[in-house]
Design an enzyme around this catalytic site. Structure first.
Site, mmCIF file in Angstrom:
data_model
loop_
_atom_site.group_PDB
_atom_site.id
_atom_site.type_symbol
_atom_site.label_atom_id
_atom_site.label_comp_id
_atom_site.label_asym_id
_atom_site.label_seq_id
_atom_site.Cartn_x
_atom_site.Cartn_y
_atom_site.Cartn_z
ATOM 1 N N ASP A 281 11.635 48.672 -1.808
ATOM 2 C CA ASP A 281 12.743 50.045 -3.323
ATOM 3 C C ASP A 281 14.062 49.168 -2.222
ATOM 4 O O ASP A 281 14.836 50.569 -2.033
ATOM 5 C CB ASP A 281 12.570 50.941 -3.389
ATOM 6 N N GLY B 41 8.656 47.986 -8.514
ATOM 7 C CA GLY B 41 9.728 47.478 -10.299
ATOM 8 C C GLY B 41 11.193 47.107 -9.053
ATOM 9 O O GLY B 41 12.032 47.701 -8.306
ATOM 10 N N HIS B 42 11.747 46.181 -9.787
ATOM 11 C CA HIS B 42 13.144 45.429 -9.625
ATOM 12 C C HIS B 42 13.488 45.723 -10.557
ATOM 13 O O HIS B 42 12.972 45.414 -11.738
ATOM 14 C CB HIS B 42 12.408 44.230 -9.244
ATOM 15 N N GLN C 254 7.204 44.783 -3.212
ATOM 16 C CA GLN C 254 6.891 45.906 -1.756
ATOM 17 C C GLN C 254 8.253 45.957 -0.277
ATOM 18 O O GLN C 254 8.833 45.488 -0.563
ATOM 19 C CB GLN C 254 5.442 46.237 -1.163
ATOM 20 N N LYS D 251 15.799 45.187 -3.485
ATOM 21 C CA LYS D 251 15.145 43.013 -3.368
ATOM 22 C C LYS D 251 15.575 41.677 -5.078
ATOM 23 O O LYS D 251 16.419 41.268 -4.680
ATOM 24 C CB LYS D 251 13.555 43.031 -3.565
HETATM 25 P P1 IMO Z 1 8.677 47.067 -4.797
HETATM 26 O O1 IMO Z 1 8.441 46.011 -4.804
HETATM 27 C C1 IMO Z 1 7.699 51.666 -3.138
HETATM 28 C C2 IMO Z 1 3.896 52.015 -2.367
HETATM 29 C C3 IMO Z 1 3.248 53.443 -3.560
HETATM 30 C C4 IMO Z 1 2.367 54.565 -2.237
HETATM 31 C C5 IMO Z 1 1.759 52.878 -1.473
HETATM 32 C C6 IMO Z 1 0.302 52.104 -2.299
HETATM 33 O O2 IMO Z 1 9.431 48.170 -6.379
HETATM 34 O O3 IMO Z 1 10.062 47.476 -3.623
HETATM 35 P P2 IMO Z 1 0.039 50.836 -4.814
HETATM 36 O O4 IMO Z 1 -0.157 51.393 -5.953
HETATM 37 O O5 IMO Z 1 0.443 49.322 -4.167
HETATM 38 O O6 IMO Z 1 -1.373 50.678 -3.952
HETATM 39 O O7 IMO Z 1 0.112 51.793 -3.984
HETATM 40 O O8 IMO Z 1 2.489 51.225 -2.060
HETATM 41 N N1 IMO Z 1 4.317 51.362 -3.311
HETATM 42 C C7 IMO Z 1 5.740 50.970 -3.293
HETATM 43 N N2 IMO Z 1 7.357 51.792 -2.991
HETATM 44 N N3 IMO Z 1 8.931 50.028 -3.541
HETATM 45 C C8 IMO Z 1 7.380 49.212 -4.440
HETATM 46 O O9 IMO Z 1 7.937 48.292 -5.083
HETATM 47 C C9 IMO Z 1 6.019 49.620 -4.107
HETATM 48 N N4 IMO Z 1 5.118 49.502 -4.371
HETATM 49 C C10 IMO Z 1 3.812 50.273 -4.047
HETATM 50 O O10 IMO Z 1 3.841 54.300 -3.381
HETATM 51 O O11 IMO Z 1 2.580 55.075 -1.576
HETATM 52 MG MG MG Z 2 10.839 49.762 -6.333
#
Ligand code: IMO
Ligand code: MG
Length: 408
Positions: free
Chosen positions: A12, A39-40, A198, A15
C-alpha cells in the site's frame, strides 16, 4: 530498458499511482506477483480506478499489460475487474495478456484460505482471496497453470465445479495467453515496466515471516515472475510512504500508540485514506521506520526511492523517524529475522520540525519548504539511496521527478 517498481514497506505504498505515472513513457507493464490480494488505486482525470489483478498501465488506451508468471489468477475476479474498467470507459481487448505459466485460483481455495487461517499457529489476517493456497499448491507441484487448461490430460483431472468455473472464459483466455519470455525477447528494446504487488516486507523470504504474503514481492521477483533474466533489470524503484502502514497481523515497531497518539493515528489514517482497497480494513499506521527501509534498499538493490504521501504530514508540528531499535538493551540497526525480537524492539527516534505548509501540487523539489527538503535528504543519507520521485497528491500529475527515468 526494464524498470522494476516494488513496494519497499508492507504494501500500500502507492505503487499503482507510480506505475501509472511511469507507464506514460513505457510500452508494456507486467505485474509479476500476487493476485487479487493487491489493491492498486489510480486517479486520472478525476476518475478513480481500483485494480486488484490488472496491471497499472491499463488506464492508457495504447499500453499492453501482462499478468505475469508469478501471479495467481482468479479468472472470475479478473473478468469482473475488466468489465468494471470497460464501464469506466477503458477498452482492454487485445492488450491484456496473461502468462501461460501463471497459476490459477479456484473458488475452493478461498474457503481453504479462511480455514487455514483458523488453524494457523500465528493467524496472519490474510485477505481471504485464496492466494496462499494457490502458491502452496504450486510449490506442491499440484497447481493448475493457465496453459494447462488447454492440455486435455490436465483438463480431465479437474473437478466438475472447477471446469464449470473456468469454462465461460476459455475462449477469451485462449486469445490472451502468452509466453512472457518470448514476448520480452521480442520487445527487447522497448521501455518495459515490471510492477510488484505487496511490498518487500511482505515477501515470503525477505519479509517478516510468517506475517507475510506468499509470493515474491521483492525486485528479483520481476525475473522469476516477469519473463526477464537477472541481468536484464536496469533500475529498481522502491516506493515508500513518508510514514509506515501495515494491514493484518505482524510486528510493527513504529506503530502509533493508540492511546497516547490516537489523534495523530486518526489524522494519518483519514488524510492518507489508509483503508484497505481489497478488504476495507483500517490500516495500522506509524512513523517511518528507516531501519526497515534500509533493509529493503539492500535486499532489493533499490536504485531509486519513490516517496509518496509526503503531503499527509503537512500539518504536523514535529515528525519522528526511527533510526535504530533497542532490543534487549542493545542498539540495533539491522532488521531482525526473529519476529519476537522485532515485536520487542523499542524504536529510537530522531525528531524533525514539521513544515506546516500545504505542499500538494508542488512541482519542483526546490519549491518544497526547507524542512520538507531536510526530511527527504535525511532519508537519502540514512539509506544511501536517492529519492528521485516524490508524490504529493493522488492525481497522476501530483508527481515530482528529480532525475530522468528512462535514461541510464
Ligand atoms: P498491495 O499490492 C498490504 C497482507 C494481508 C495479510 C498478509 C497475507 O495493495 O500493496 P494474503 O491474502 O496475501 O495471504 O495475506 O499480507 N497483504 C497486503 N497488505 N497491501 C497488499 O497488497 C497486500 N497483500 C497482502 O493483509 O496481512
Ligand atoms: Mg493495497
Amino acid at each position: 530498458m526494464n524498470l522494476v517498481v516494488i513496494g519497499a514497506q508492507w504494501g500500500d505504498e502507492g505503487k499503482g499511482k507510480i506505475v501509472d505515472y511511469l507507464a506514460g513513457s513505457a510500452s508494456v507493464v507486467t505485474r509479476f506477483s500476487g493476485g487479487a490480494n493487491a489493491g492498486h488505486t489510480i486517479v486520472s482525470g478525476g476518475i478513480t480506478y481500483k485494480l486488484h489483478l490488472v496491471p497499472s498501465g491499463i488506464v492508457y488506451p495504447d499500453k499492453t499489460v501482462i499478468l505475469g508468471t508469478g501471479m495467481v489468477i482468479d479468472v472470475e475476479s479478473l473478468f469482473a475487474e475488466l468489465h468494471t474498467l470497460e464501464e469506466q470507459g477503458i477498452s482492454w481487448k487485445g492488450r491484456v495478456l496473461i502468462s501461460e505459466r501463471a497459476h490459477l485460483v479456484f473458488p475452493t481455495y478461498k474457503q481453504k484460505d479462511l480455514e487455514m487461517e483458523k488453524h494457523r499457529r500465528n493467524p496472519i489476517g490474510t485477505t481471504g482471496r485464496g492466494i496462499g493456497i494457490a502458491y502452496a499448491q504450486k510449490a506442491d507441484r499440484d497447481g493448475v497453470r493457465c496453459c494447462d487448461l488447454f492440455n486435455p490430460a490436465v483438463w480431465k483431472t479437474l473437478k466438475d465445479e472447477e471446469k464449470a468455473f473456468v469454462e465461460p472464459y476459455m475462449d477469451l483466455l485462449k486469445e490472451m495467453i502468452v509466453d512472457p519470455v518470448s514476448y520480452m525477447a521480442a520487445h527487447k528494446d522497448e521501455n518495459k515496466l515490471f510492477e510488484g504487488a505487496q511490498g518487500a516486507l511482505l515477501d515470503i523470504d525477505t519479509g517478516t515471516y510468517p506475517y507475510v504474503s506468499s509470493g515474491y514481492s521483492i525486485a528479483s521477483g520481476a525475473c522469476a515472475g516477469g519473463g526477464i533474466g537477472a541481468l536484464d533489470i536496469d533500475a529498481v524503484y522502491g516506493v515508500f510512504k513518508a510514514y509506515n502502514t501495515r494491514v493484518g497481523n505482524g510486528p510493527f515497531p513504529t506503530e502509533f500508540d493508540h492511546d497516547a497518539e490516537g489523534e495523530l493515528e486518526n489524522m494519518v489514517r483519514v488524510t492518507g485514506r489508509e483503508f484497505g482497497v481489497t478488504t476495507g480494513r483500517p490500516r495500522r499506521c506509524g512513523y517511518l521506520d528507516l531501519v526497515a527501509l534500509k533493509y529493503s534498499c539492500r535486499a532489493n538493490s533499490i536504485s531509486d526511492l519513490v516517496l509518496t504521501h509526503l503531503d499527509i504530514y503537512d500539518d504536523m508540528e514535529e515528525i519522528k523517524v526511527c533510526t535504530a531499535y533497542e532490543i534487549g538493551g542493545k542498539v540495533v540497526t539491522d532488521f531482525p529475522a526473529r519476529v519476537d525480537l522485532l515485536e520487542s524492539a523499542k524504536p529510537i527516534y530522531q525528531t524533525f520540525k514539521g513544515w506546516k505548509k500545504n505542499i500538494s501540487g508542488t512541482k519542483k523539489f526546490e519549491d518544497l519548504p526547507q524542512k520538507a527538503q531536510e526530511y527527504v535528504e535525511f532519508i537519502e543519507q540514512y539509506t544511501g539511496t536517492p529519492v528521485t520521485i516524490i508524490s504529493v497528491g493522488y492525481e497522476r500529475d501530483d508527481t515530482m521527478i528529480r532525475k530522468p527515468v528512462w535514461t541510464r
